[in-house]
Design a protein around this motif. Structure first.
Motif, PDB file in Angstrom:
ATOM      1  N   ARG A  76      -5.413  -5.516   1.728  1.00 16.27           N
ATOM      2  CA  ARG A  76      -5.628  -5.807   3.148  1.00 16.27           C
ATOM      3  C   ARG A  76      -6.377  -4.648   3.781  1.00 16.27           C
ATOM      4  O   ARG A  76      -6.198  -3.491   3.401  1.00 16.27           O
ATOM      5  CB  ARG A  76      -4.296  -6.015   3.881  1.00 16.27           C
ATOM      6  N   ARG A  77      -7.181  -4.990   4.749  1.00 11.51           N
ATOM      7  CA  ARG A  77      -7.950  -3.984   5.479  1.00 11.51           C
ATOM      8  C   ARG A  77      -7.517  -3.968   6.929  1.00 11.51           C
ATOM      9  O   ARG A  77      -7.389  -5.024   7.563  1.00 11.51           O
ATOM     10  CB  ARG A  77      -9.441  -4.288   5.381  1.00 11.51           C
ATOM     11  N   ILE A  78      -7.300  -2.766   7.459  1.00  6.09           N
ATOM     12  CA  ILE A  78      -6.962  -2.589   8.870  1.00  6.09           C
ATOM     13  C   ILE A  78      -8.085  -1.789   9.515  1.00  6.09           C
ATOM     14  O   ILE A  78      -8.337  -0.648   9.120  1.00  6.09           O
ATOM     15  CB  ILE A  78      -5.622  -1.845   9.054  1.00  6.09           C
ATOM     16  N   GLN A  79      -8.765  -2.392  10.477  1.00  8.25           N
ATOM     17  CA  GLN A  79      -9.806  -1.675  11.207  1.00  8.25           C
ATOM     18  C   GLN A  79      -9.151  -0.997  12.400  1.00  8.25           C
ATOM     19  O   GLN A  79      -8.741  -1.657  13.357  1.00  8.25           O
ATOM     20  CB  GLN A  79     -10.901  -2.627  11.667  1.00  8.25           C
ATOM     21  N   PHE A  80      -9.012   0.310  12.345  1.00 15.73           N
ATOM     22  CA  PHE A  80      -8.331   1.036  13.416  1.00 15.73           C
ATOM     23  C   PHE A  80      -9.263   1.183  14.615  1.00 15.73           C
ATOM     24  O   PHE A  80     -10.408   1.617  14.486  1.00 15.73           O
ATOM     25  CB  PHE A  80      -7.873   2.404  12.916  1.00 15.73           C
ATOM     26  N   THR A  81      -8.750   0.815  15.775  1.00 17.55           N
ATOM     27  CA  THR A  81      -9.494   0.875  17.036  1.00 17.55           C
ATOM     28  C   THR A  81      -8.568   1.438  18.112  1.00 17.55           C
ATOM     29  O   THR A  81      -7.336   1.456  17.947  1.00 17.55           O
ATOM     30  CB  THR A  81      -9.976  -0.525  17.455  1.00 17.55           C
TER      31      THR A  81
ATOM     32  N   ASP B  17       0.479  -4.414  15.291  1.00 15.87           N
ATOM     33  CA  ASP B  17      -0.684  -4.955  14.592  1.00 15.87           C
ATOM     34  C   ASP B  17      -0.756  -4.444  13.165  1.00 15.87           C
ATOM     35  O   ASP B  17      -1.448  -5.027  12.320  1.00 15.87           O
ATOM     36  CB  ASP B  17      -1.977  -4.572  15.329  1.00 15.87           C
ATOM     37  N   VAL B  18      -0.048  -3.360  12.883  1.00 12.96           N
ATOM     38  CA  VAL B  18      -0.021  -2.773  11.542  1.00 12.96           C
ATOM     39  C   VAL B  18       1.195  -3.254  10.765  1.00 12.96           C
ATOM     40  O   VAL B  18       1.087  -3.725   9.631  1.00 12.96           O
ATOM     41  CB  VAL B  18      -0.033  -1.234  11.631  1.00 12.96           C
ATOM     42  N   THR B  19       2.371  -3.156  11.376  1.00 10.78           N
ATOM     43  CA  THR B  19       3.617  -3.426  10.654  1.00 10.78           C
ATOM     44  C   THR B  19       4.019  -4.900  10.658  1.00 10.78           C
ATOM     45  O   THR B  19       4.691  -5.371   9.740  1.00 10.78           O
ATOM     46  CB  THR B  19       4.766  -2.623  11.258  1.00 10.78           C
ATOM     47  N   GLY B  20       3.630  -5.624  11.717  1.00  7.75           N
ATOM     48  CA  GLY B  20       4.075  -7.000  11.875  1.00  7.75           C
ATOM     49  C   GLY B  20       4.998  -7.125  13.073  1.00  7.75           C
ATOM     50  O   GLY B  20       5.381  -6.126  13.693  1.00  7.75           O
ATOM     51  N   VAL B  21       5.382  -8.352  13.385  1.00  7.62           N
ATOM     52  CA  VAL B  21       6.162  -8.587  14.598  1.00  7.62           C
ATOM     53  C   VAL B  21       7.064  -9.805  14.397  1.00  7.62           C
ATOM     54  O   VAL B  21       6.752 -10.710  13.618  1.00  7.62           O
ATOM     55  CB  VAL B  21       5.218  -8.812  15.805  1.00  7.62           C
ATOM     56  N   ASN B  22       8.199  -9.805  15.088  1.00  8.59           N
ATOM     57  CA  ASN B  22       9.079 -10.972  15.099  1.00  8.59           C
ATOM     58  C   ASN B  22       8.598 -11.959  16.153  1.00  8.59           C
ATOM     59  O   ASN B  22       8.375 -11.594  17.307  1.00  8.59           O
ATOM     60  CB  ASN B  22      10.527 -10.550  15.407  1.00  8.59           C
ATOM     61  N   VAL B  23       8.436 -13.209  15.745  1.00  2.00           N
ATOM     62  CA  VAL B  23       7.938 -14.271  16.626  1.00  2.00           C
ATOM     63  C   VAL B  23       8.987 -15.371  16.715  1.00  2.00           C
ATOM     64  O   VAL B  23       9.561 -15.779  15.688  1.00  2.00           O
ATOM     65  CB  VAL B  23       6.597 -14.840  16.104  1.00  2.00           C
ATOM     66  N   PHE B  24       9.209 -15.860  17.927  1.00  2.00           N
ATOM     67  CA  PHE B  24      10.214 -16.906  18.128  1.00  2.00           C
ATOM     68  C   PHE B  24       9.654 -18.260  17.711  1.00  2.00           C
ATOM     69  O   PHE B  24       8.602 -18.698  18.185  1.00  2.00           O
ATOM     70  CB  PHE B  24      10.644 -16.962  19.589  1.00  2.00           C
TER      71      PHE B  24
ATOM     72  N   PRO C 170      -0.636  -6.365   8.163  1.00  5.74           N
ATOM     73  CA  PRO C 170      -1.499  -6.086   7.019  1.00  5.74           C
ATOM     74  C   PRO C 170      -1.016  -4.919   6.154  1.00  5.74           C
ATOM     75  O   PRO C 170      -1.570  -4.691   5.074  1.00  5.74           O
ATOM     76  CB  PRO C 170      -2.853  -5.769   7.663  1.00  5.74           C
ATOM     77  N   ILE C 171       0.007  -4.198   6.608  1.00  7.72           N
ATOM     78  CA  ILE C 171       0.545  -3.114   5.796  1.00  7.72           C
ATOM     79  C   ILE C 171       1.242  -3.650   4.551  1.00  7.72           C
ATOM     80  O   ILE C 171       1.455  -2.920   3.572  1.00  7.72           O
ATOM     81  CB  ILE C 171       1.527  -2.252   6.640  1.00  7.72           C
ATOM     82  N   PHE C 172       1.571  -4.945   4.546  1.00  6.99           N
ATOM     83  CA  PHE C 172       2.271  -5.542   3.410  1.00  6.99           C
ATOM     84  C   PHE C 172       1.260  -5.979   2.352  1.00  6.99           C
ATOM     85  O   PHE C 172       0.910  -7.152   2.217  1.00  6.99           O
ATOM     86  CB  PHE C 172       3.130  -6.729   3.866  1.00  6.99           C
ATOM     87  N   ALA C 173       0.782  -5.018   1.573  1.00  8.14           N
ATOM     88  CA  ALA C 173      -0.156  -5.270   0.484  1.00  8.14           C
ATOM     89  C   ALA C 173      -0.051  -4.121  -0.511  1.00  8.14           C
ATOM     90  O   ALA C 173       0.466  -3.049  -0.189  1.00  8.14           O
ATOM     91  CB  ALA C 173      -1.588  -5.401   1.009  1.00  8.14           C
ATOM     92  N   ASN C 174      -0.535  -4.357  -1.721  1.00 11.12           N
ATOM     93  CA  ASN C 174      -0.496  -3.289  -2.737  1.00 11.12           C
ATOM     94  C   ASN C 174      -1.456  -2.162  -2.404  1.00 11.12           C
ATOM     95  O   ASN C 174      -1.127  -0.987  -2.568  1.00 11.12           O
ATOM     96  CB  ASN C 174      -0.825  -3.853  -4.114  1.00 11.12           C
ATOM     97  N   VAL C 175      -2.665  -2.515  -1.951  1.00 12.63           N
ATOM     98  CA  VAL C 175      -3.650  -1.518  -1.532  1.00 12.63           C
ATOM     99  C   VAL C 175      -4.056  -1.846  -0.099  1.00 12.63           C
ATOM    100  O   VAL C 175      -4.498  -2.954   0.187  1.00 12.63           O
ATOM    101  CB  VAL C 175      -4.884  -1.509  -2.454  1.00 12.63           C
ATOM    102  N   VAL C 176      -3.880  -0.871   0.783  1.00 15.34           N
ATOM    103  CA  VAL C 176      -4.212  -1.053   2.187  1.00 15.34           C
ATOM    104  C   VAL C 176      -5.336  -0.081   2.548  1.00 15.34           C
ATOM    105  O   VAL C 176      -5.213   1.126   2.347  1.00 15.34           O
ATOM    106  CB  VAL C 176      -2.992  -0.794   3.096  1.00 15.34           C
TER     107      VAL C 176
END
Length: 325
Positions: free
Chosen positions: A86-91, A98-105, A118-124
């Protein structure tokens, strides 16, 4: 740091991966390096350093000016291994969630569900990591140190293996943020690519003016092989005299800088040296392995009093004046 010990197949727990023979590590690294070299021209040392960091369970920071191939190197390494990427474009407006994820109802189940980031990948790939504010960068601290993230009080493990390859913009200081020192300390290696020479750039242009070679790059190894290779590296022997030498190197930096390297840095140095030894076909670390890895493992973790003296010069002096016993 305790000395790695070998286990027989009978003693190994069923869940533990079976290490590869040390003799196969060099071939594995050669395959990955040759594959990446189809895209990256003239940076064989940097490619090798990234591979050894990957095998040594470390994270990599690529720091240089824009356009020299930092992102392409990270993508090429990830594509060479058949794993999740996964790729994270830091802005500046990127949030920790946006990096770790979120709980959604979920209105159907009337329950909160976790949407992994997107942090949940083998190579970030963290692209231009210093463009995000410190609060967002801090989202990586737990992930890089403990291979887990905590969201709303619940801790979740990240995939195994887990590696962050981050790029950092070395220009435009007024438009970027300085990385927290605690985050810098979590990167096993900091590398710079530099500009290619004329011959290398001409070769690069010949490859990239049409279809870019990254588009056709295929994996040369798989996740299971990588995990087994990392297990092999973890079992490379580090005898007491070598550990003592690493301790003396670290001690020199603490005595000759405002902030010297941490014990985490010394552990990283030994893990990188283990990977370097495996690459050479050895089952044990020698001082030369530490000397090869020390400049890229230790320098970025040092703060000095003078602008005329940086971490690289402190490490160079440590290698020159610290005795090997």
């Amino acid at each position: 740091m305790s000395e790695p010990t070998s286990q027989s197949a009978a003693d190994r727990a069923p869940s533990e991966p079976e290490p590869l023979p040390v003799s196969t590590i060099e071939d594995l690294c050669t395959d990955v390096e040759s594959n990446v070299s189809r895209v990256i021209v003239g940076h064989d040392d940097a490619i090798e350093h990234v591979i050894t960091a990957l095998l040594g369970r470390g994270h990599i920071l690529l720091d240089d000016v824009p356009g020299v191939g930092k992102t392409m190197l990270a993508r090429s390494i990830a594509r060479s291994v058949d794993c999740t990427f996964r790729r994270i474009q830091f802005t500046p407006d990127l949030l920790p969630a946006d990096v770790t994820g979120v709980n959604v109802f979920n209105q159907k189940t009337r329950e909160f569900e976790f949407n992994p980031g997107p942090i949940f990948a083998n190579v970030v790939l963290g692209d231009e990591i210093n463009r995000a504010p410190p609060k967002t960068q801090s989202a990586l601290l737990e992930a890089m140190a403990e291979e887990q993230v905590t969201v709303d009080g619940e801790t979740r493990a990240l995939p195994d293996p887990f590696t962050v390859i981050a790029t950092q913009n070395a220009v435009e200081p007024n438009q970027t943020y300085e990385l927290p020192f605690a985050e810098i300390d979590r990167f096993m290696k900091k590398l710079s690519l530099g500009y290619p020479d004329a011959e290398e750039e001409t070769e690069l242009l010949g490859r990239a003016v049409g279809h870019h070679p990254i588009d056709s790059l295929e994996p040369v190894t798989d996740l299971e092989t990588l995990v087994r290779a990392r297990e092999t590296v973890a079992e490379i022997r580090v005898e007491e005299p070598v550990r003592a030498y690493a301790t003396r190197l670290a001690g020199y930096t603490r005595e000759h800088a405002r902030i010297g390297v941490s014990p985490r840095a010394t552990i990283s140095l030994l893990r990188a040296a283990q990977a370097r030894a495996a690459l050479a076909g050895r089952e044990y670390v020698v001082p030369d392995d530490l000397q090869t890895e020390a400049p890229v493992v230790l320098s970025h973790r040092i703060k000095t009093e003078s602008r005329d003296r940086d971490g690289e010069s402190v490490v160079a002096d440590a290698l020159e004046y610290t005795t090997v016993e």
